[in-house]
Design a protein around this motif. Structure first.
Motif, PDB file in Angstrom:
ATOM      1  N   SER A  26      -8.362 -11.488  -1.328  1.00 24.99           N
ATOM      2  CA  SER A  26      -9.362 -10.467  -1.354  1.00 24.99           C
ATOM      3  C   SER A  26     -10.091 -10.163  -2.500  1.00 24.99           C
ATOM      4  N   ALA A  27     -11.321  -9.793  -2.546  1.00 23.18           N
ATOM      5  CA  ALA A  27     -12.103  -9.586  -3.962  1.00 23.18           C
ATOM      6  C   ALA A  27     -11.785  -8.521  -4.582  1.00 23.18           C
ATOM      7  N   GLU A  28     -11.092  -8.533  -5.985  1.00 19.94           N
ATOM      8  CA  GLU A  28     -10.732  -7.063  -6.567  1.00 19.94           C
ATOM      9  C   GLU A  28     -11.524  -7.288  -7.897  1.00 19.94           C
ATOM     10  N   PRO A  29     -12.353  -6.298  -8.076  1.00 19.79           N
ATOM     11  CA  PRO A  29     -12.883  -5.868  -9.417  1.00 19.79           C
ATOM     12  C   PRO A  29     -11.735  -5.760 -10.578  1.00 19.79           C
ATOM     13  N   ASP A  30     -11.862  -6.413 -11.498  1.00 20.10           N
ATOM     14  CA  ASP A  30     -10.584  -6.287 -12.552  1.00 20.10           C
ATOM     15  C   ASP A  30     -11.109  -5.382 -13.754  1.00 20.10           C
ATOM     16  N   ASP A  31     -12.277  -4.829 -13.708  1.00 20.48           N
ATOM     17  CA  ASP A  31     -12.558  -4.029 -14.722  1.00 20.48           C
ATOM     18  C   ASP A  31     -12.735  -2.444 -14.658  1.00 20.48           C
ATOM     19  N   ILE A  32     -12.977  -2.127 -13.315  1.00 19.09           N
ATOM     20  CA  ILE A  32     -13.167  -0.851 -13.039  1.00 19.09           C
ATOM     21  C   ILE A  32     -12.081  -0.247 -12.174  1.00 19.09           C
ATOM     22  N   GLY A  33     -10.967  -0.878 -12.017  1.00 11.15           N
ATOM     23  CA  GLY A  33      -9.935  -0.581 -11.108  1.00 11.15           C
ATOM     24  C   GLY A  33     -10.349  -0.486  -9.644  1.00 11.15           C
ATOM     25  N   PRO A  34      -9.222  -0.004  -8.706  1.00 10.06           N
ATOM     26  CA  PRO A  34      -7.857  -0.084  -9.132  1.00 10.06           C
ATOM     27  C   PRO A  34      -6.987  -1.137  -9.781  1.00 10.06           C
ATOM     28  N   GLU A  35      -5.844  -0.911 -10.196  1.00  5.21           N
ATOM     29  CA  GLU A  35      -4.753  -1.652 -10.703  1.00  5.21           C
ATOM     30  C   GLU A  35      -3.935  -2.224  -9.358  1.00  5.21           C
ATOM     31  N   ARG A  36      -3.574  -3.303  -9.752  1.00  8.82           N
ATOM     32  CA  ARG A  36      -2.443  -3.863  -8.684  1.00  8.82           C
ATOM     33  C   ARG A  36      -1.206  -2.882  -8.508  1.00  8.82           C
ATOM     34  N   ASP A  37      -0.654  -2.296  -9.388  1.00 11.24           N
ATOM     35  CA  ASP A  37       0.282  -1.182  -9.140  1.00 11.24           C
ATOM     36  C   ASP A  37      -0.163   0.084  -8.534  1.00 11.24           C
ATOM     37  N   ASP A  38      -1.523   0.171  -8.095  1.00 14.71           N
ATOM     38  CA  ASP A  38      -1.922   1.242  -7.475  1.00 14.71           C
ATOM     39  C   ASP A  38      -1.765   1.092  -6.009  1.00 14.71           C
ATOM     40  N   PHE A  39      -1.086  -0.170  -5.438  1.00 11.49           N
ATOM     41  CA  PHE A  39      -0.854  -0.425  -4.003  1.00 11.49           C
ATOM     42  C   PHE A  39       0.524  -0.605  -3.808  1.00 11.49           C
ATOM     43  N   VAL A  40       1.143  -0.338  -2.602  1.00 10.78           N
ATOM     44  CA  VAL A  40       2.423  -0.612  -2.114  1.00 10.78           C
ATOM     45  C   VAL A  40       2.480  -0.835  -0.565  1.00 10.78           C
ATOM     46  N   ARG A  41       3.221  -1.687  -0.163  1.00  7.43           N
ATOM     47  CA  ARG A  41       3.473  -1.721   1.101  1.00  7.43           C
ATOM     48  C   ARG A  41       4.213  -0.718   1.697  1.00  7.43           C
ATOM     49  N   ILE A  42       3.462  -0.204   2.933  1.00  8.54           N
ATOM     50  CA  ILE A  42       4.186   1.161   3.351  1.00  8.54           C
ATOM     51  C   ILE A  42       5.523   0.883   3.830  1.00  8.54           C
ATOM     52  N   GLN A  43       6.104  -0.427   4.069  1.00  6.40           N
ATOM     53  CA  GLN A  43       7.432  -0.614   4.641  1.00  6.40           C
ATOM     54  C   GLN A  43       8.110  -0.476   3.509  1.00  6.40           C
ATOM     55  N   ASP A  44       7.597  -0.509   2.196  1.00  3.28           N
ATOM     56  CA  ASP A  44       8.722  -0.329   1.104  1.00  3.28           C
ATOM     57  C   ASP A  44       8.807   0.976   0.654  1.00  3.28           C
ATOM     58  N   VAL A  45       8.040   1.968   1.229  1.00  2.80           N
ATOM     59  CA  VAL A  45       8.262   3.506   0.779  1.00  2.80           C
ATOM     60  C   VAL A  45       9.608   4.114   1.891  1.00  2.80           C
ATOM     61  N   ARG A  46      10.376   4.747   1.412  1.00  4.67           N
ATOM     62  CA  ARG A  46      11.374   5.302   1.981  1.00  4.67           C
ATOM     63  C   ARG A  46      10.959   6.435   2.921  1.00  4.67           C
ATOM     64  N   PRO A  47      11.340   6.818   4.241  1.00  5.64           N
ATOM     65  CA  PRO A  47      10.979   8.114   4.692  1.00  5.64           C
ATOM     66  C   PRO A  47      11.377   9.158   3.947  1.00  5.64           C
ATOM     67  N   ASN A  48      10.168   9.937   3.866  1.00  2.00           N
ATOM     68  CA  ASN A  48      10.491  11.105   2.329  1.00  2.00           C
ATOM     69  C   ASN A  48       9.582  12.295   2.925  1.00  2.00           C
ATOM     70  N   PHE A  49       9.232  12.642   4.143  1.00  2.00           N
ATOM     71  CA  PHE A  49       8.656  13.474   4.778  1.00  2.00           C
ATOM     72  C   PHE A  49       9.112  14.260   6.175  1.00  2.00           C
ATOM     73  N   GLU A  50       9.461  15.286   6.149  1.00  2.00           N
ATOM     74  CA  GLU A  50       9.843  15.950   7.231  1.00  2.00           C
ATOM     75  C   GLU A  50       8.709  17.382   7.505  1.00  2.00           C
ATOM     76  N   ALA A  51       8.341  17.593   8.818  1.00  2.00           N
ATOM     77  CA  ALA A  51       7.508  18.732   9.158  1.00  2.00           C
ATOM     78  C   ALA A  51       8.396  19.816   8.875  1.00  2.00           C
ATOM     79  N   PRO A  52       7.571  21.040   8.087  1.00  3.75           N
ATOM     80  CA  PRO A  52       8.407  22.293   8.078  1.00  3.75           C
ATOM     81  C   PRO A  52       9.050  23.012   9.214  1.00  3.75           C
ATOM     82  N   ALA A  53      10.210  23.534   9.007  1.00  2.00           N
ATOM     83  CA  ALA A  53      10.824  24.380   9.874  1.00  2.00           C
ATOM     84  C   ALA A  53      10.217  25.850   9.966  1.00  2.00           C
ATOM     85  N   PHE A  54       9.821  26.275  11.159  1.00  2.00           N
ATOM     86  CA  PHE A  54       9.327  27.707  11.220  1.00  2.00           C
ATOM     87  C   PHE A  54      10.672  28.763  11.545  1.00  2.00           C
TER      88      PHE A  54
END
Length: 322
Positions: A26-54
């Motif tokens: 993919s074409a990625e501008p390297d001078d205006i951002g974003p950086e490579r570290d600004d991206f993450v595979r969603i599979q590498d994010v741990r489950p971290n959200f639960e809907a609030p209880a009422f």
């Protein structure tokens, strides 16, 4: 002039990378951002959200305002809340749905007179920075100004836009005042203090995994932005000097302070069909390098009084309405 400015970005656009091991160039501008570290595979994010209880006394209903996906291409780089009367005051392009007239010169009277894209007569203004697909031509009328501000690529029309009003977890909510202005997130979170930043990125099908980075979604899953707004009003003002003090977020227990009144919790949920392996990024101020942390949203309540009353009743009575 247009061709000359595009040529200035050619060296950056020639830089090719493989995003997070997806295997697609993919074409990625390297001078205006974003950086490579600004991206993450969603599979590498741990489950971290639960809907609030009422609680038993909580307001469990919801009201959804159906206002389209900005199919009519209502764009501008103004921000009538943060920089009223200033053309290009945001230095990044916004998507708008709802009120069809919103720009930097809008006021309560002009918003009241305008037409709306909402099905139910809601004239409120809902807006957020566009998400762009890099390496594609910007055909909007604002293209030259956007390029001058470092915002390049084709604005993506959301695949879906959900504008949802929900209740307070511990008590009933009262009606929002007409012309209430609210913002969420921080458009300058990258360069300044990010304590007001509230980015929530995920992928459809992975909504229990939320991140402050751009998510790389598997095939068939949509990039998703969630923008949630404060819901504890001071009971008097429709705006404040910092555009935040008059409406704040509830505490961790879901309660508003005693000197605040609970109003419905507004949430934007925006999804996008981003081609696999293609670079995408938010529009931003030039100083912010298109950081995903700068995601933000804006709202001006211009619902007719009767519609606001119905929406609030739906929330308080545990109904699902639109």
């Amino acid at each position: 002039m247009r061709k000359t400015r595009l040529a200035a970005f050619a060296p950056a656009l020639a830089f090719v990378t493989v995003l997070a091991g997806q295997g697609t160039a993919s074409a990625e501008p390297d001078d205006i951002g974003p950086e490579r570290d600004d991206f993450v595979r969603i599979q590498d994010v741990r489950p971290n959200f639960e809907a609030p209880a009422f609680d038993d006394d909580g307001s469990r209903g919801q009201f959804v305002s159906e206002c389209g996906r900005n199919e009519n291409e209502h764009y501008n780089s103004d921000n009538v809340i943060a920089a009223p009367g200033v053309k290009n005051g945001a230095q990044h392009l916004h998507d708008y749905v709802g009120n069809e007239s919103t720009d930097g010169d809008s006021d309560d009277e002009s918003l009241e007179r305008a037409d709306t894209t909402c099905d139910n007569g809601d004239k409120s203004s809902y807006y957020w920075p566009v998400l762009r697909l890099r390496g594609e031509r910007d055909d909007t009328p604002q293209a030259d100004q956007s390029e001058d501000d470092g915002n390049v690529g084709k604005p993506l029309t959301p695949a879906s836009v959900t504008l949802r009003f929900t209740g307070n977890t511990t008590e009933r909510v009262r009606e929002m005042p007409r012309f209430l202005r609210m913002i969420t997130g921080d458009a300058k979170a990258e360069s300044g203090d990010d304590d007001k930043a509230r980015p929530q990125w995920t992928c459809s099908g992975f909504e229990n995994r939320r991140t402050d980075k751009y998510p790389l979604c598997p095939p068939g899953s949509r990039v998703t932005r969630i923008l949630d707004f404060p819901s504890c009003w001071d009971g008097e003002n429709t705006d404040s000097s910092d555009h935040r003090s008059h409406v704040v977020f509830p505490g961790r227990d879901g309660r508003c302070d005693d000197d605040r009144e609970p109003i419905a919790h507004l949430e934007f949920v925006l999804t996008y069909k981003v081609p696999q392996g293609r670079l995408f990024a938010l529009d931003s101020f030039p100083t912010e390098k298109h950081s995903p942390k700068t995601d933000h949203g804006d709202f001006i309540n211009v619902m007719p009084d009767g519609l606001m009353r119905r929406a609030t009743d739906c929330v308080n009575e545990g109904q699902n309405c639109s």
